[in-house]
Design a protein around this motif. Sequence first.
Motif, mmCIF file in Angstrom:
data_model
loop_
_atom_site.group_PDB
_atom_site.id
_atom_site.type_symbol
_atom_site.label_atom_id
_atom_site.label_comp_id
_atom_site.label_asym_id
_atom_site.label_seq_id
_atom_site.Cartn_x
_atom_site.Cartn_y
_atom_site.Cartn_z
ATOM 1 N N GLY A 1 0.840 -1.189 0.000
ATOM 2 C CA GLY A 1 0.000 0.000 0.000
ATOM 3 C C GLY A 1 0.876 1.241 0.000
ATOM 4 O O GLY A 1 1.948 1.254 0.601
ATOM 5 N N ILE A 2 0.431 2.273 -0.718
ATOM 6 C CA ILE A 2 1.162 3.543 -0.695
ATOM 7 C C ILE A 2 0.201 4.585 -0.143
ATOM 8 O O ILE A 2 -0.875 4.798 -0.712
ATOM 9 N N VAL A 3 0.559 5.198 0.962
ATOM 10 C CA VAL A 3 -0.304 6.232 1.526
ATOM 11 C C VAL A 3 0.455 7.556 1.612
ATOM 12 O O VAL A 3 1.687 7.589 1.554
ATOM 13 N N GLY A 4 -0.309 8.616 1.717
ATOM 14 C CA GLY A 4 0.288 9.949 1.803
ATOM 15 C C GLY A 4 -0.756 10.988 1.415
ATOM 16 O O GLY A 4 -1.732 10.662 0.754
ATOM 17 N N ARG A 5 -0.534 12.225 1.845
ATOM 18 C CA ARG A 5 -1.470 13.300 1.528
ATOM 19 C C ARG A 5 -1.546 13.538 0.022
ATOM 20 O O ARG A 5 -0.698 13.082 -0.723
ATOM 21 N N ASN A 6 -2.514 14.345 -0.405
ATOM 22 C CA ASN A 6 -2.536 14.788 -1.796
ATOM 23 C C ASN A 6 -1.243 15.525 -2.091
ATOM 24 O O ASN A 6 -0.812 16.356 -1.300
ATOM 25 N N GLY A 7 -0.642 15.224 -3.224
ATOM 26 C CA GLY A 7 0.585 15.936 -3.605
ATOM 27 C C GLY A 7 1.830 15.427 -2.921
ATOM 28 O O GLY A 7 2.901 16.009 -3.065
ATOM 29 N N ALA A 8 1.708 14.321 -2.188
ATOM 30 C CA ALA A 8 2.880 13.805 -1.477
ATOM 31 C C ALA A 8 3.862 13.139 -2.433
ATOM 32 O O ALA A 8 5.054 13.024 -2.139
ATOM 33 N N GLY A 9 3.362 12.708 -3.613
ATOM 34 C CA GLY A 9 4.260 12.066 -4.577
ATOM 35 C C GLY A 9 3.865 10.642 -4.931
ATOM 36 O O GLY A 9 4.622 9.943 -5.582
ATOM 37 N N LYS A 10 2.663 10.216 -4.518
ATOM 38 C CA LYS A 10 2.249 8.825 -4.768
ATOM 39 C C LYS A 10 2.158 8.515 -6.260
ATOM 40 O O LYS A 10 2.687 7.511 -6.728
ATOM 41 N N THR A 11 1.475 9.385 -6.997
ATOM 42 C CA THR A 11 1.311 9.132 -8.434
ATOM 43 C C THR A 11 2.643 9.207 -9.157
ATOM 44 O O THR A 11 2.933 8.386 -10.023
ATOM 45 N N THR A 12 3.476 10.179 -8.775
ATOM 46 C CA THR A 12 4.808 10.286 -9.370
ATOM 47 C C THR A 12 5.592 9.001 -9.135
ATOM 48 O O THR A 12 6.269 8.497 -10.032
ATOM 49 N N ASN B 1 -8.060 5.291 0.873
ATOM 50 C CA ASN B 1 -9.013 4.479 1.612
ATOM 51 C C ASN B 1 -8.256 3.513 2.526
ATOM 52 O O ASN B 1 -7.831 2.435 2.128
ATOM 53 N N LEU B 2 -8.087 3.945 3.775
ATOM 54 C CA LEU B 2 -7.230 3.185 4.684
ATOM 55 C C LEU B 2 -7.814 1.830 5.043
ATOM 56 O O LEU B 2 -7.080 0.877 5.302
ATOM 57 N N ALA B 3 -9.165 1.740 5.036
ATOM 58 C CA ALA B 3 -9.785 0.449 5.339
ATOM 59 C C ALA B 3 -9.384 -0.574 4.284
ATOM 60 O O ALA B 3 -9.035 -1.715 4.603
#
Lengths: 253, 230
Positions: free
Chosen positions: B47-58, B196-198
């Motif tokens: 799982g990859i979590v992080g705020r919007n703009g944290a770099g997940k999509t990058t 979606n953390l669940a």
Amino acid sequence: MKQRIRDIIQYKTYAELKAESQRYYLGFLWWLIEPVIYMLVFYFVFGILFQRGTEDFVVFLLTGLVFWHWFQSTVMQGVDTLQANRVLYNQVFVPKYLFPAVVMLKNSAKFGVVLAVLLLFLLVYGINPSAPWFTALPVLAVGGAFIAGTTALVAAITPFVPDLRVLIENGMRALLFMSGIFYDINSFQTPYRIVFELNPVALLIDNLRSVLLRNQFPDWGELAAVFLLATVLGLAGLALMRANESRYAKIAY
Amino acid sequence: MPTDAPVVSLRSVGVCYRSRGRLLGGATEYWALSDVSFDVYPGETIGIVGRNGAGKTTLLKAIAGIIEPDQGSIAREEINLSMLSLQVGFLPQLSGRENAILSGMLLGLDRNAAEHRVADIEAFADLGGHFNEPLATYSSGMRARLGFSCALHSTADVLLIDEVLGVGDQNFRVKSNAAIKDLIRSNRTVLLASHNLATIRELCDRVVWIDNGRVRAAAATGEVLDEYMQ
């Protein structure tokens, strides 16, 4: 080239041609109507208003315009093709040459239709096809190579240097007037001839007229020189796209 | 933790976006990712979590090879890896069927395989006669169903999923949610970026928390999520 990429290019070309023909009420009839309108404008201005009309001015003009239209529309679409497809290559990795290749194939298919009509028109007009007619094939092949090479190069560069688009647009306008589309480049003497001798578009149009209208064989030396230039431009474009393959997706348009 | 060799290895990966320079006022740099290192092992779900703009999509784009890192390196095994994007390459004037074939080829199938796959996509998308109509006539929900069905039938060994759980109306949402969970639970290797953390808790073996382009934590799911939620 991988089979899969070839399939994608083929399918995307088919898809875009279909998309274009379905967008309008008159469908693919536009592939004919649009060049005809385009040619009528030039005929009206140069054939009627300026009375440049020598005897065979209509066929002379049409032959030049048909090639010019193929060149101009392909290269100008090549300028925008990477930007137009940026959503796609931000979702999956695809080699970027795919996009100018589709532009080239799509416009060449449309050119094929117009060319068929032009040849038919020449026959009806009373031009007798003789041996040189068949050398139109190598002339058009070199013309196609030059268009493909130019398109690959502008497609590769303009995403990084968007200002170039303005220059290319103006370059196109200059070429339109300096490629002997509505006058015969052979009627000019030195020193002005150099403008045409160094201009691949003018040479290609002149050679096309030689074989189709003047019953002459092409100037093979000129064709070889243009082909060499086309190869250099094309390879430079491909190399640039390859070297920057994963950078295009990062450009913020 | 699996003992096989990793299928993807990230070492000090940094990705920089540069705004184009202007004559007046130079270019600016923005590091979307910096110094990101972790390994992905076959069969696991990360799982990859992080705020919007944290770099997940990058991060997913870099792993997919869509963009290249400006620093560090990403080593990939010889595997079929693809980002599960929706509506890839869709053209509005093509029919649902034609779009499904084109999309399949763009996602890595050859033409034969893409054509074979169409029956499954048609069945799953459940669009009836609309499947042969141009996409331009679709509602956005229908488009989403087709897009999801195409993505779902990807045959890649490593799937990169960017927040694409459940689309469409209530029925389809339930069905698509179930299908993608099955896909994730199958033997494939999955990287799942989601808010979606669940879902993350339910599906993932490990979680990587990206904060401001850096790895804030990378460990077992429960451990990272407990910290993340504070």
